[in-house]
Write an enzyme that holds these catalytic residues in place. Structure first.
Site, short mmCIF file in Angstrom:
data_model
loop_
_atom_site.label_atom_id
_atom_site.label_comp_id
_atom_site.label_asym_id
_atom_site.label_seq_id
_atom_site.Cartn_x
_atom_site.Cartn_y
_atom_site.Cartn_z
N CYS A 96 -20.35 -46.46 -27.71
CA CYS A 96 -21.21 -46.20 -28.86
C CYS A 96 -22.47 -45.52 -28.37
CB CYS A 96 -21.56 -47.53 -29.53
SG CYS A 96 -22.68 -47.34 -30.93
N HIS A 138 -15.41 -48.22 -36.85
CA HIS A 138 -16.62 -48.32 -36.02
C HIS A 138 -17.85 -47.94 -36.85
CE1 HIS A 138 -18.75 -47.62 -32.01
NE2 HIS A 138 -19.59 -47.08 -32.88
N GLU A 139 -17.74 -46.83 -37.60
CA GLU A 139 -18.91 -46.35 -38.35
C GLU A 139 -19.22 -47.27 -39.55
OE1 GLU A 139 -20.64 -44.33 -36.76
OE2 GLU A 139 -19.14 -43.48 -35.43
N HIS A 142 -21.31 -49.94 -38.39
CA HIS A 142 -22.74 -49.57 -38.29
C HIS A 142 -23.46 -49.76 -39.63
CE1 HIS A 142 -23.47 -48.19 -34.27
NE2 HIS A 142 -22.46 -47.34 -34.28
ZN ZN Z 1 -21.55 -46.54 -32.65
#
Ligand code: ZN
Length: 161
Positions: A96, A138-139, A142
């Site tokens: 990341c 993954h996003e 976030h």
């Molecule tokens: Zn990331």
């Protein structure tokens, strides 16, 4: 600039985008793509550049940080809502830009179905698989204040930023 831990914005629940078809949104999208490309990212979310909004971009032809990954089309995702995740999962080492020089094995669903909005505010449904599904998961993490350090049981040090 990509912000890194322990910046508290990375731990916040990001707020929905509510205004569409305007220059502010277009400029944010352009900045996300430019920053992602400058940092050789495969994806980048707004919280990572200090904007606590539910938007991210991804996509690349060839990527230095994941040389084995197949090309993924350039995509803009706004206000995503996951509808379904596959029970099939894949383990892969993941990094990341906001957790530099660390990587860890993370189990992610092989496929996901979700809705997004386009920059004009129109809702559409999308299904993604494999590496693209990993990026999207993954996003979305976030946007919910979740980092790879929460998902991987161990992170190892790496030269890759
Ligand atoms: Zn990331």
């Amino acid at each position: 600039m990509v912000i890194t831990e322990p910046n508290p914005i990375l731990r916040k629940i990001a707020q929905p985008i509510t205004s569409f078809s305007n220059k502010e949104l277009d400029d944010l999208i352009e900045l996300l793509f430019k920053t992602m490309q400058d940092k050789n990212g495969v994806g980048l979310s707004a919280p990572q550049i200090g904007v606590s909004k539910r938007i991210f971009v991804y996509g690349f032809e060839i990527n230095k940080r994941y040389p084995d990954a197949p090309p993924v089309p350039k995509t803009i995702i706004i206000n995503p809502e996951i509808l379904n995740v596959s029970t099939d999962s894949i383990d892969l080492e993941e990094g990341c830009l906001s957790v530099p020089h660390r990587r860890g094995i993370i189990t992610r669903s092989k496929s996901i179905v979700f809705t997004s909005m386009d920059p004009d505010g129109k809702i559409y449904q999308k299904t993604v698989h494999d590496f693209e599904a990993r990026i999207v998961q993954h996003e979305i993490d976030h946007l919910n204040g979740i980092l790879i350090s929460d998902r991987a049981s161990v992170l190892r040090s790496t030269d890759i930023a």
